[in-house]
Design a protein around this motif. Structure first.
Motif, PDB file in Angstrom:
ATOM      1  N   ALA A   4      36.361 -39.105   0.336  1.00 20.16           N
ATOM      2  CA  ALA A   4      37.798 -39.226   0.576  1.00 20.16           C
ATOM      3  C   ALA A   4      38.208 -38.421   1.802  1.00 20.16           C
ATOM      4  CB  ALA A   4      38.570 -38.763  -0.656  1.00 20.16           C
ATOM      5  N   TYR A   8      39.928 -39.913   5.171  1.00 20.81           N
ATOM      6  CA  TYR A   8      41.229 -39.473   5.678  1.00 20.81           C
ATOM      7  C   TYR A   8      41.124 -39.063   7.151  1.00 20.81           C
ATOM      8  CZ  TYR A   8      43.109 -39.311   0.904  1.00 20.81           C
ATOM      9  OH  TYR A   8      43.544 -39.636  -0.354  1.00 20.81           O
ATOM     10  N   SER A  49      42.806 -41.386  10.140  1.00 21.55           N
ATOM     11  CA  SER A  49      43.964 -40.739  10.761  1.00 21.55           C
ATOM     12  C   SER A  49      43.941 -40.836  12.284  1.00 21.55           C
ATOM     13  CB  SER A  49      44.014 -39.258  10.373  1.00 21.55           C
ATOM     14  OG  SER A  49      42.951 -38.543  10.996  1.00 21.55           O
ATOM     15  N   SER A  86      40.671 -31.841   1.340  1.00 21.41           N
ATOM     16  CA  SER A  86      41.147 -33.210   1.100  1.00 21.41           C
ATOM     17  C   SER A  86      42.645 -33.223   0.840  1.00 21.41           C
ATOM     18  CB  SER A  86      40.396 -33.827  -0.085  1.00 21.41           C
ATOM     19  OG  SER A  86      39.013 -33.872   0.150  1.00 21.41           O
ATOM     20  N   MET A  87      43.120 -32.248   0.070  1.00 23.33           N
ATOM     21  CA  MET A  87      44.559 -32.149  -0.201  1.00 23.33           C
ATOM     22  C   MET A  87      45.341 -31.876   1.081  1.00 23.33           C
ATOM     23  SD  MET A  87      44.429 -29.928  -3.735  1.00 23.33           S
ATOM     24  CE  MET A  87      46.188 -29.624  -3.729  1.00 23.33           C
ATOM     25  N   TYR A 138      45.473 -35.044   3.120  1.00 23.44           N
ATOM     26  CA  TYR A 138      46.441 -35.974   2.493  1.00 23.44           C
ATOM     27  C   TYR A 138      47.875 -35.557   2.817  1.00 23.44           C
ATOM     28  CZ  TYR A 138      49.367 -37.853  -1.267  1.00 23.44           C
ATOM     29  OH  TYR A 138      50.379 -38.453  -1.978  1.00 23.44           O
ATOM     30  N   ILE A 174      50.837 -37.576   4.936  1.00 24.38           N
ATOM     31  CA  ILE A 174      52.116 -37.902   4.277  1.00 24.38           C
ATOM     32  C   ILE A 174      53.281 -37.304   5.076  1.00 24.38           C
ATOM     33  CG2 ILE A 174      53.551 -37.271   2.291  1.00 24.38           C
ATOM     34  CD1 ILE A 174      51.881 -39.600   1.588  1.00 24.38           C
ATOM     35  N   HIS A 213      51.789 -43.077   0.296  1.00 20.77           N
ATOM     36  CA  HIS A 213      50.949 -42.536  -0.779  1.00 20.77           C
ATOM     37  C   HIS A 213      49.953 -43.585  -1.272  1.00 20.77           C
ATOM     38  CE1 HIS A 213      49.694 -40.828  -4.604  1.00 20.77           C
ATOM     39  NE2 HIS A 213      50.155 -41.918  -5.214  1.00 20.77           N
ATOM     40  N   LEU A 256      47.100 -44.091   1.155  1.00 20.97           N
ATOM     41  CA  LEU A 256      46.162 -42.971   1.143  1.00 20.97           C
ATOM     42  C   LEU A 256      45.274 -42.989  -0.101  1.00 20.97           C
ATOM     43  CD1 LEU A 256      48.387 -40.081   2.547  1.00 20.97           C
ATOM     44  CD2 LEU A 256      46.422 -41.155   3.650  1.00 20.97           C
ATOM     45  N   VAL A 257      45.838 -43.403  -1.230  1.00 19.43           N
ATOM     46  CA  VAL A 257      45.030 -43.530  -2.447  1.00 19.43           C
ATOM     47  C   VAL A 257      43.931 -44.571  -2.223  1.00 19.43           C
ATOM     48  CG1 VAL A 257      45.031 -44.297  -4.849  1.00 19.43           C
ATOM     49  CG2 VAL A 257      46.818 -42.752  -4.040  1.00 19.43           C
ATOM     50  N   GLY A 274      41.337 -43.166   0.164  1.00 16.68           N
ATOM     51  CA  GLY A 274      40.517 -42.167  -0.509  1.00 16.68           C
ATOM     52  C   GLY A 274      39.456 -42.782  -1.398  1.00 16.68           C
TER      53      GLY A 274
END
Length: 457
Positions: free
Chosen positions: A77, A81, A85, A284-285, A288, A292, A299, A302-303, A306
Motif C-alpha cells: 500500500a 501511494y 502520487s 502508510s498513514m 494517505y 487526502i 478516500h 486511496l482505499v 492501497g
C-alpha cells in the motif's frame, strides 16, 4: 538427525532451477519435510497434508512471523501511494536537477549510500534503497536485477558489520552464554575485521558501480533492457517530491524511534520485526493523509490504490510465508544440525575455520536463514575455541560470514524475496543474476579464512 533431512531443501532448490516456480518448489519441500517428520515418528504418511497445513498455521500465528507477513503486505500500500502520487517522478527529477544523480555511477553510489546509512534493520535498508532508486534506475535504463543485487548485497553485509542493531544484539546474546577469555562484546566487535565475506561483498558492489561493469546473467539482463529500446514507463506524472520524501523520512525516523522504544532506550536491544511493522504502518498513514489533505485522491480512490498495491505483493508474501514454514519444519527435522555435524572431529586444526565458513554457507543456503545458522553454529564453534584455543574473533567471523554468504545465494531465503519485492524484480531473476557475484565473494572469503588460519593458528 540423518542424511535424509537434507532432502527437502534439495527438492526445493532443484525444482526452482528446473521448473522456475518458487511457490511450487517451497510447497513440495514443506510437504516432503512433513512426510519425513511423520516417517521418523512412525506415523502414517496420510497425515502429511494435514501436518503441512498446520505447520503453515503455526508459523503464521507466531507473533514475529505475523509481523513480517503483515509488513510485507502493508508495504504494498505504501509503495502504491508513493507511486500513484507522482512523488517518485518528482523525486527523480529533483535529484537529477541537484546533480547528485546525473549518471549511472552516481545513481549506483546513491543507492549504496542509502542502504549503508539505514543499517538499523536489513529489510528497512533494502526497502529504503529500493524506493529511492527504482525511478532512477529506470531513467538510466539500468535493470531492476542490478538494483536488487546492489540493495541485497549492501543491506545484510552492512548490518552484520556495524552491529548496532538487532543482528548485533542477537549474536551477542548467543555468545554471552559461554565463559571465554575475552568478553562477548569484545569478541563480537573484533570479529568485524574477520567478516571477510561481508567486506568483500561490499567491495564487489562498489566495483560494479564505480567501473559500471556487470558480468554473467546480469550483463545479459542489462543488454536485453538496452535492446528493447522502449520508453520506460515513468508512471504518473511528476507532482511534488514531498509525496515520496515525507513518507520515506517517516519510515526511517520512526524505525529508529521504535527500535529505541521496543529496546527500552537501547537501540541494539530493539525488536526489528515490531519496529519495521510499526514504521511501515505509520508511513502508510502519513502518505494517505498527505494525499487526502492535498485533494490528490478521494478516500475511496486511496482505499482502492492501497488494496491494489497489497494485491500486487501477494505472490511474494506467499513466498515469504512458505520460506518461514519450511525453515520451521527443517528445524524440527534437524537439517541444520546434520549439516553442522559434517564439520567432524578429525579435521586438521587449520581447516576448522574454513570448514565452519563452508558449513554455515551450506546450512544457510539450504534452510534460507542466516539467523538460524548462527544459532546452530555458534554453540558448535565456541566449544572449539575453548578446547583448541582457536582465535575467537576469527571463528565468529567465519560463522557470520558463512551465514550471510549462503543466504545471498539461496532462492528460498526470505531476504532474497524482500530484495526482489523492494526493487520490483522477479525473484528468480534476482537469484540468478546475483549468484555469480556471491560465489566469487564466497571463494575469496574462503581463501581469506584459509590464509588467516595458517597465520593465526
Amino acid at each position: 538427525m540423518s542424511w535424509y533431512s537434507i532432502l527437502p531443501p534439495l527438492i526445493a532448490i532443484l525444482v526452482v532451477f528446473w521448473r522456475k516456480e518458487v511457490i511450487m518448489a517451497l510447497l513440495l519441500a514443506v510437504i516432503s519435510s512433513e512426510f519425513l517428520l511423520l516417517y521418523t515418528q512412525g506415523q502414517s504418511g496420510l497425515l502429511t497434508f494435514v501436518n503441512s497445513v498446520e505447520r503453515v498455521i503455526s508459523v503464521a500465528t507466531s507473533a514475529g512471523n505475523s509481523r513480517i507477513l503483515i509488513f510485507s503486505i502493508v508495504i504494498g500500500a505504501l509503495l502504491a501511494y508513493i507511486r500513484e502520487s507522482g512523488g517518485v517522478a518528482a523525486t527523480v527529477n529533483k535529484l537529477m536537477n541537484l546533480g547528485v544523480a546525473k549518471s549511472k555511477r552516481q545513481v549506483g553510489l546513491l543507492t549504496m549510500f542509502t542502504g549503508t546509512s539505514v543499517f538499523i534493520e536489513s529489510n528497512m535498508s533494502v526497502l529504503t534503497s529500493g524506493i529511492v532508486s527504482r525511478g532512477l534506475f529506470d531513467k538510466f535504463k539500468m535493470s531492476r536485477a542490478r538494483l536488487a543485487y546492489i540493495i541485497d548485497s549492501t543491506s545484510a553485509p552492512v548490518c552484520i558489520l556495524i552491529l548496532l542493531n538487532g543482528w548485533g544484539a542477537y549474536v551477542l546474546g548467543l555468545l554471552s552464554n559461554y565463559e571465554l577469555e575475552q568478553s562477548a562484546v569484545s569478541i563480537l566487535w573484533s570479529s568485524v575485521a574477520f567478516n571477510f565475506y561481508a567486506i568483500i561483498a561490499l567491495l564487489i558492489v562498489l566495483y560494479t558501480i564505480v567501473f559500471d561493469k556487470v558480468h554473467g546473467p546480469m550483463k545479459e539482463a542489462e543488454q536485453q533492457l538496452e535492446k528493447q529500446n522502449l520508453e520506460i514507463d515513468a508512471g504518473p506524472a511528476a507532482s511534488k517530491a514531498r509525496f515520496m520524501l515525507i513518507p520515506l523520512l517517516t519510515l526511517i525516523v520512526s524505525m529508529i524511534g521504535f527500535m529505541f522504544w521496543t529496546g527500552n532506550g537501547e537501540l541494539a536491544s530493539g525488536s526489528g520485526s515490531k519496529s519495521v511493522l510499526y514504521a511501515t504502518v505509520l508511513a502508510s498513514m502519513v502518505a494517505y493523509l498527505q494525499l487526502i489533505a492535498h485533494k490528490q485522491f478521494t478516500h475511496h480512490q486511496l482505499v482502492d490504490i492501497g488494496f491494489k498495491g497489497m494485491g500486487e505483493l501477494l505472490p511474494l508474501v506467499s513466498i515469504v510465508l512458505l520460506s518461514l514454514t519450511l525453515g520451521a519444519s527443517l528445524k524440527e527435522l534437524g537439517t541444520g544440525q546434520f549439516v553442522a555435524s559434517l564439520v567432524g572431529d578429525y579435521l586438521p586444526i587449520y581447516l576448522i575455520v574454513p570448514v565452519l565458513f563452508l558449513t554455515g554457507a551450506v546450512m544457510s543456503f539450504t534452510t534460507g536463514t542466516s539467523w538460524g545458522t548462527f544459532a546452530i553454529l555458534i554453540p558448535i564453534g565456541v566449544p572449539l575455541i575453548q578446547a583448541l584455543g582457536l582465535p575467537a574473533p576469527l571463528v565468529v567471523g567465519a560463522i557470520l560470514s558463512g551465514g550471510i554468504f549462503g543466504d545471498h545465494c539461496s532462492p528460498i531465503s526470505d531476504t532474497s524475496a524482500v530484495s526482489a519485492l523492494a526493487s520490483g524484480c522477479d525473484l528468480l531473476t534476482h537469484v540468478k543474476t546475483q549468484l555469480p557475484y556471491a560465489l566469487v565473494g564466497g571463494l575469496l572469503a574462503l581463501l581469506s579464512f584459509f590464509v588467516a588460519s595458517l597465520i593465526m593458528i
